[in-house]
Design an enzyme around this catalytic site. Structure first.
Site, PDB file in Angstrom:
ATOM      1  N   HIS A 221     -16.264   1.864 -16.737  1.00 16.73           N
ATOM      2  CA  HIS A 221     -16.551   0.674 -16.419  1.00 16.73           C
ATOM      3  C   HIS A 221     -17.918   0.482 -17.089  1.00 16.73           C
ATOM      4  O   HIS A 221     -18.701   1.483 -17.430  1.00 16.73           O
ATOM      5  CB  HIS A 221     -16.668   0.010 -14.946  1.00 16.73           C
ATOM      6  CG  HIS A 221     -15.349  -0.328 -14.636  1.00 16.73           C
ATOM      7  ND1 HIS A 221     -14.707  -1.463 -14.396  1.00 16.73           N
ATOM      8  CD2 HIS A 221     -14.352   0.712 -14.294  1.00 16.73           C
ATOM      9  CE1 HIS A 221     -13.302  -1.285 -14.167  1.00 16.73           C
ATOM     10  NE2 HIS A 221     -13.129  -0.021 -13.983  1.00 16.73           N
ATOM     11  N   CYS A 252     -12.451  -3.607 -10.238  1.00 18.14           N
ATOM     12  CA  CYS A 252     -11.741  -3.476  -8.970  1.00 18.14           C
ATOM     13  C   CYS A 252     -12.289  -4.380  -7.818  1.00 18.14           C
ATOM     14  O   CYS A 252     -13.399  -4.260  -7.406  1.00 18.14           O
ATOM     15  CB  CYS A 252     -11.543  -1.996  -8.442  1.00 18.14           C
ATOM     16  SG  CYS A 252     -10.796  -1.677  -6.728  1.00 18.14           S
ATOM     17  N   ASN A 265     -14.369  -3.210 -17.683  1.00 16.71           N
ATOM     18  CA  ASN A 265     -14.145  -1.932 -18.430  1.00 16.71           C
ATOM     19  C   ASN A 265     -14.932  -2.077 -19.643  1.00 16.71           C
ATOM     20  O   ASN A 265     -15.306  -3.137 -20.139  1.00 16.71           O
ATOM     21  CB  ASN A 265     -12.729  -1.712 -18.809  1.00 16.71           C
ATOM     22  CG  ASN A 265     -11.962  -1.413 -17.391  1.00 16.71           C
ATOM     23  OD1 ASN A 265     -11.742  -2.467 -16.608  1.00 16.71           O
ATOM     24  ND2 ASN A 265     -11.656   0.021 -17.111  1.00 16.71           N
TER      25      ASN A 265
HETATM   26  P1  HMG Z   1      -1.393  -1.535   3.876  1.00 18.96           P
HETATM   27  O1  HMG Z   1      -1.689  -3.226   4.431  1.00 18.96           O
HETATM   28  O2  HMG Z   1      -1.859  -0.608   4.695  1.00 18.96           O
HETATM   29  O3  HMG Z   1       0.455  -1.433   3.831  1.00 18.96           O
HETATM   30  O4  HMG Z   1      -1.743  -1.676   2.413  1.00 18.96           O
HETATM   31  P2  HMG Z   1       1.330  -1.234   4.743  1.00 18.96           P
HETATM   32  O5  HMG Z   1       2.459  -0.322   4.419  1.00 18.96           O
HETATM   33  O6  HMG Z   1       0.915  -1.456   6.106  1.00 18.96           O
HETATM   34  O7  HMG Z   1       2.409  -2.664   4.554  1.00 18.96           O
HETATM   35  C1  HMG Z   1       1.651  -3.862   4.857  1.00 18.96           C
HETATM   36  C2  HMG Z   1       2.423  -4.969   3.660  1.00 18.96           C
HETATM   37  O8  HMG Z   1       2.221  -4.538   2.518  1.00 18.96           O
HETATM   38  C3  HMG Z   1       3.816  -5.003   4.162  1.00 18.96           C
HETATM   39  O9  HMG Z   1       4.412  -6.372   3.814  1.00 18.96           O
HETATM   40  C4  HMG Z   1       4.524  -4.147   2.816  1.00 18.96           C
HETATM   41  O10 HMG Z   1       5.739  -4.765   2.509  1.00 18.96           O
HETATM   42  C5  HMG Z   1       3.392  -4.642   1.809  1.00 18.96           C
HETATM   43  P3  HMG Z   1       4.403  -7.435   5.031  1.00 18.96           P
HETATM   44  O11 HMG Z   1       5.326  -6.929   5.849  1.00 18.96           O
HETATM   45  O12 HMG Z   1       3.010  -7.639   5.725  1.00 18.96           O
HETATM   46  O13 HMG Z   1       4.691  -8.769   4.254  1.00 18.96           O
HETATM   47  N1  HMG Z   1       3.464  -3.491   0.775  1.00 18.96           N
HETATM   48  C6  HMG Z   1       3.770  -3.659  -0.480  1.00 18.96           C
HETATM   49  N2  HMG Z   1       4.229  -4.719  -1.115  1.00 18.96           N
HETATM   50  C7  HMG Z   1       4.309  -4.814  -2.492  1.00 18.96           C
HETATM   51  N3  HMG Z   1       4.261  -3.343  -3.066  1.00 18.96           N
HETATM   52  C8  HMG Z   1       3.726  -2.509  -2.312  1.00 18.96           C
HETATM   53  C9  HMG Z   1       3.686  -2.309  -0.957  1.00 18.96           C
HETATM   54  N4  HMG Z   1       3.350  -1.539  -0.162  1.00 18.96           N
HETATM   55  C10 HMG Z   1       3.114  -2.145   1.115  1.00 18.96           C
HETATM   56  N5  HMG Z   1       3.509  -1.173  -3.092  1.00 18.96           N
HETATM   57  C11 HMG Z   1      -1.507  -0.703   0.278  1.00 18.96           C
HETATM   58  C12 HMG Z   1      -1.510  -0.495   1.747  1.00 18.96           C
HETATM   59  C13 HMG Z   1      -1.716   0.338  -0.614  1.00 18.96           C
HETATM   60  C14 HMG Z   1      -0.193  -1.385   0.007  1.00 18.96           C
HETATM   61  C15 HMG Z   1      -2.836  -1.744  -0.167  1.00 18.96           C
HETATM   62  O14 HMG Z   1      -3.877  -1.236   0.194  1.00 18.96           O
HETATM   63  C16 HMG Z   1      -2.638  -1.900  -1.568  1.00 18.96           C
HETATM   64  O15 HMG Z   1      -1.973  -2.790  -2.176  1.00 18.96           O
HETATM   65  N6  HMG Z   1      -3.847  -1.634  -2.197  1.00 18.96           N
HETATM   66  C17 HMG Z   1      -3.945  -1.773  -3.635  1.00 18.96           C
HETATM   67  C18 HMG Z   1      -5.460  -2.109  -4.041  1.00 18.96           C
HETATM   68  C19 HMG Z   1      -5.314  -2.170  -5.341  1.00 18.96           C
HETATM   69  O16 HMG Z   1      -4.731  -2.290  -6.376  1.00 18.96           O
HETATM   70  N7  HMG Z   1      -6.700  -2.065  -5.833  1.00 18.96           N
HETATM   71  C20 HMG Z   1      -6.944  -2.125  -7.417  1.00 18.96           C
HETATM   72  C21 HMG Z   1      -6.372  -0.831  -7.953  1.00 18.96           C
HETATM   73  S1  HMG Z   1      -7.445   0.421  -8.366  1.00 18.96           S
HETATM   74  C22 HMG Z   1      -8.690   0.387  -9.283  1.00 18.96           C
HETATM   75  O17 HMG Z   1      -8.950  -0.673  -9.905  1.00 18.96           O
HETATM   76  C23 HMG Z   1      -9.652   1.472  -9.768  1.00 18.96           C
HETATM   77  C24 HMG Z   1      -9.026   2.117 -11.149  1.00 18.96           C
HETATM   78  O18 HMG Z   1      -9.268   1.096 -12.151  1.00 18.96           O
HETATM   79  C25 HMG Z   1      -9.834   3.210 -11.555  1.00 18.96           C
HETATM   80  C26 HMG Z   1     -11.462   3.057 -11.454  1.00 18.96           C
HETATM   81  O19 HMG Z   1     -11.818   2.217 -11.999  1.00 18.96           O
HETATM   82  O20 HMG Z   1     -11.824   3.746 -10.580  1.00 18.96           O
HETATM   83  C27 HMG Z   1      -7.664   2.474 -11.201  1.00 18.96           C
HETATM   84 MG    MG Z   2     -11.064   0.659 -13.204  1.00 16.33          MG
END
Ligand code: HMG
Ligand code: MG
Length: 312
Positions: A221, A252, A265
Site C-alpha cells: 500500500h 483493508c 495499493n
Molecule cells: P465470524 O463472524 O467469526 O464467522 O467471521 P462465523 O463463522 O461465526 O459466521 C458468522 C456468519 O458469517 C454466519 O452467517 C456465517 O454463515 C457467515 P449468519 O449465520 O450470521 O448469517 N460466514 C460466511 N459467509 C460467507 N462467506 C464466508 C463465511 N464465513 C462465515 N466465507 C469471517 C469470520 C472470517 C467469516 C469474517 O471475519 C470475515 O469474513 N472477514 C473477512 C474480512 C476481510 O475480507 N478483510 C479484507 C481482506 S484482508 C486485506 O485486505 C489484507 C490484504 O489486502 C493484504 C494486506 O494488504 O495486508 C489481503
Molecule cells: Mg491489501
C-alpha cells in the site's frame, strides 16, 4: 533477455472492498475484462468472505458467473477465502463453470494478533487451523493456493512488527498443503526500503533453512509514496512477483483507524513503470492500463452518489 516480473492486479478485490458506494456487478465484470486486456498475469477478482463483514464483495459468485464466458487464456483469476465456507463457495463457482474459472484461492492471516482478530475474528493460530482443510481441499481441486501475511512491517494497532514474527508465520503457512506462494502485505504502507529489505531477508532466510522454493510476492500500500523505492529494493533482493491495483484503489477496511482511512495499493501503472525502469519486463500494455484506470476511477466516482438500494 531481461527478467520477467509477474504482476497481479488486486483492484477488483482490495480496491473495491474499501469503497463506500455500491459498484454494480456489471461494472465489476467490465473492470475485470479491461484489466485482463492490459496483459497482467493474474487478477484478484473478489472475496468469498462474510457479506456482513465486506458487503461490497457480496456478489462474488455472480461476478464470476458473468466472467465465465469471457475469461482469457493468458490470465489467472483468484479470490480470497478465509475458511471452509468460502472455499466451498469458490468450488461451487468452478463446478457450475465446468472448468477452473478460479485458478487460485488466497488465504489470509497476519503477523499482528490485533489485526488478525479485527480482520477475521480469530487469532493467528485460529486462522492457520482454519486453513488446513481449505488448503488441502483447494489443492485437491487443482487450485493454486496463495497465502497472505498482513502487517509485515507495521500494524495500525500494534505499531512496528519484527521481521522474525513474519518469518514465523511464513513457515507455518508453508506447512499447509499446496501453498507455493507467500504474499507479504504492507497493509498500511509503512515500509521503507530498509524495513522491507530486513523483512524479505528474514522470510527468505527462513524459507532457505526449510528448503522451500515458494514464490515471494510483495503487496504494497502506498501511503507515503515510498512504495516505488521499496519495489526497487525488493527487485534487487530477487523478488519477481508484485501486486498492484488499477488507479491505486484499495485498502483493508479493518486497517482503518479513527484518524486514518486505510490507504490504497500502489497503482499498477506506477508499479509497472518502476519495474520497467529497473530493467525488467512485465508484458503489460500501457495504453490498456490507462483505459482500465480511467474506467476504474469512473465507476468509483459514480458510485459515491449512488444510494445502496440502487443495486438491489
Ligand atoms: P465470524 O463472524 O467469526 O464467522 O467471521 P462465523 O463463522 O461465526 O459466521 C458468522 C456468519 O458469517 C454466519 O452467517 C456465517 O454463515 C457467515 P449468519 O449465520 O450470521 O448469517 N460466514 C460466511 N459467509 C460467507 N462467506 C464466508 C463465511 N464465513 C462465515 N466465507 C469471517 C469470520 C472470517 C467469516 C469474517 O471475519 C470475515 O469474513 N472477514 C473477512 C474480512 C476481510 O475480507 N478483510 C479484507 C481482506 S484482508 C486485506 O485486505 C489484507 C490484504 O489486502 C493484504 C494486506 O494488504 O495486508 C489481503
Ligand atoms: Mg491489501
Amino acid at each position: 533477455m531481461p527478467d520477467r516480473v509477474r504482476i497481479t492486479d488486486v483492484a477488483p478485490r482490495d480496491g473495491l472492498q474499501n469503497e463506500p458506494g455500491v459498484i454494480t456487478t456489471a461494472d465489476k465484470a467490465r473492470l475485470v475484462e479491461m484489466i485482463a486486456r492490459t496483459g497482467v498475469d493474474e487478477i484478484e477478482v473478489s472475496s468469498f468472505v462474510s457479506p456482513r463483514w465486506i458487503p461490497q464483495l457480496g456478489d462474488a459468485a455472480d461476478l464470476f458467473a458473468r466472467l465465465a464466458d469471457v475469461k482469457p487464456q493468458h490470465v489467472s483469476f483468484s479470490a480470497l477465502v478465509p475458511n471452509e465456507q468460502g472455499l466451498s463457495a469458490a468450488l461451487g463457482v468452478n463446478g457450475r463453470a465446468g472448468f477452473l474459472l478460479i485458478d487460485k484461492v488466497s488465504v489470509f492471516t497476519a503477523a499482528s494478533e490485533t489485526f488478525s482478530r479485527r480482520n477475521t475474528n480469530a487469532t493467528i493460530a485460529e486462522t492457520l487451523a482454519r486453513f488446513v482443510p481449505v488448503a488441502r481441499e483447494a489443492h485437491r481441486a487443482d487450485m493454486a493456493v496463495r497465502a497472505y501475511i498482513s502487517c509485515v512491517v507495521a500494524c495500525p494497532f500494534e505499531g512496528p512488527i519484527a521481521p522474525a514474527r513474519v518469518a514465523e508465520v511464513a513457515i507455518r503457512l508453508l506447512d499447509l498443503d499446496g501453498v507455493a506462494e507467500l504474499d507479504l502485505g504492507d497493509t498500511i504502507g509503512a515500509a521503507t526500503p530498509d524495513s522491507i529489505a530486513a523483512m524479505i531477508d528474514a522470510v527468505r532466510t527462513t524459507l532457505d533453512a526449510h528448503g522451500s522454493d515458494a514464490t515471494i510476492t510483495v503487496h504494497l500500500h502506498d501511503t507515503f509514496g515510498r512504495a516505488p523505492a521499496c519495489i526497487e529494493k525488493a527487485l534487487l533482493l530477487g523478488v519477481r512477483s508484485f501486486d498492484g491495483s488499477i488507479a491505486g484503489l484499495g485498502g483493508c477496511p479493518y486497517a482503518s483507524t479513527n484518524e486514518r482511512r486505510a490507504p490504497g495499493n500502489i497503482a499498477t501503472d506506477a508499479l509497472v513503470r518502476t519495474i520497467e525502469r529497473a530493467g525488467y519486463e512485465t508484458g503489460v500494455d500501457h495504453e490498456q492500463l490507462t483505459e482500465a484506470a480511467a474506467f476504474a476511477r469512473s465507476i468509483v466516482d459514480g458510485s459515491r452518489d449512488r444510494e445502496p438500494e440502487a443495486d438491489a
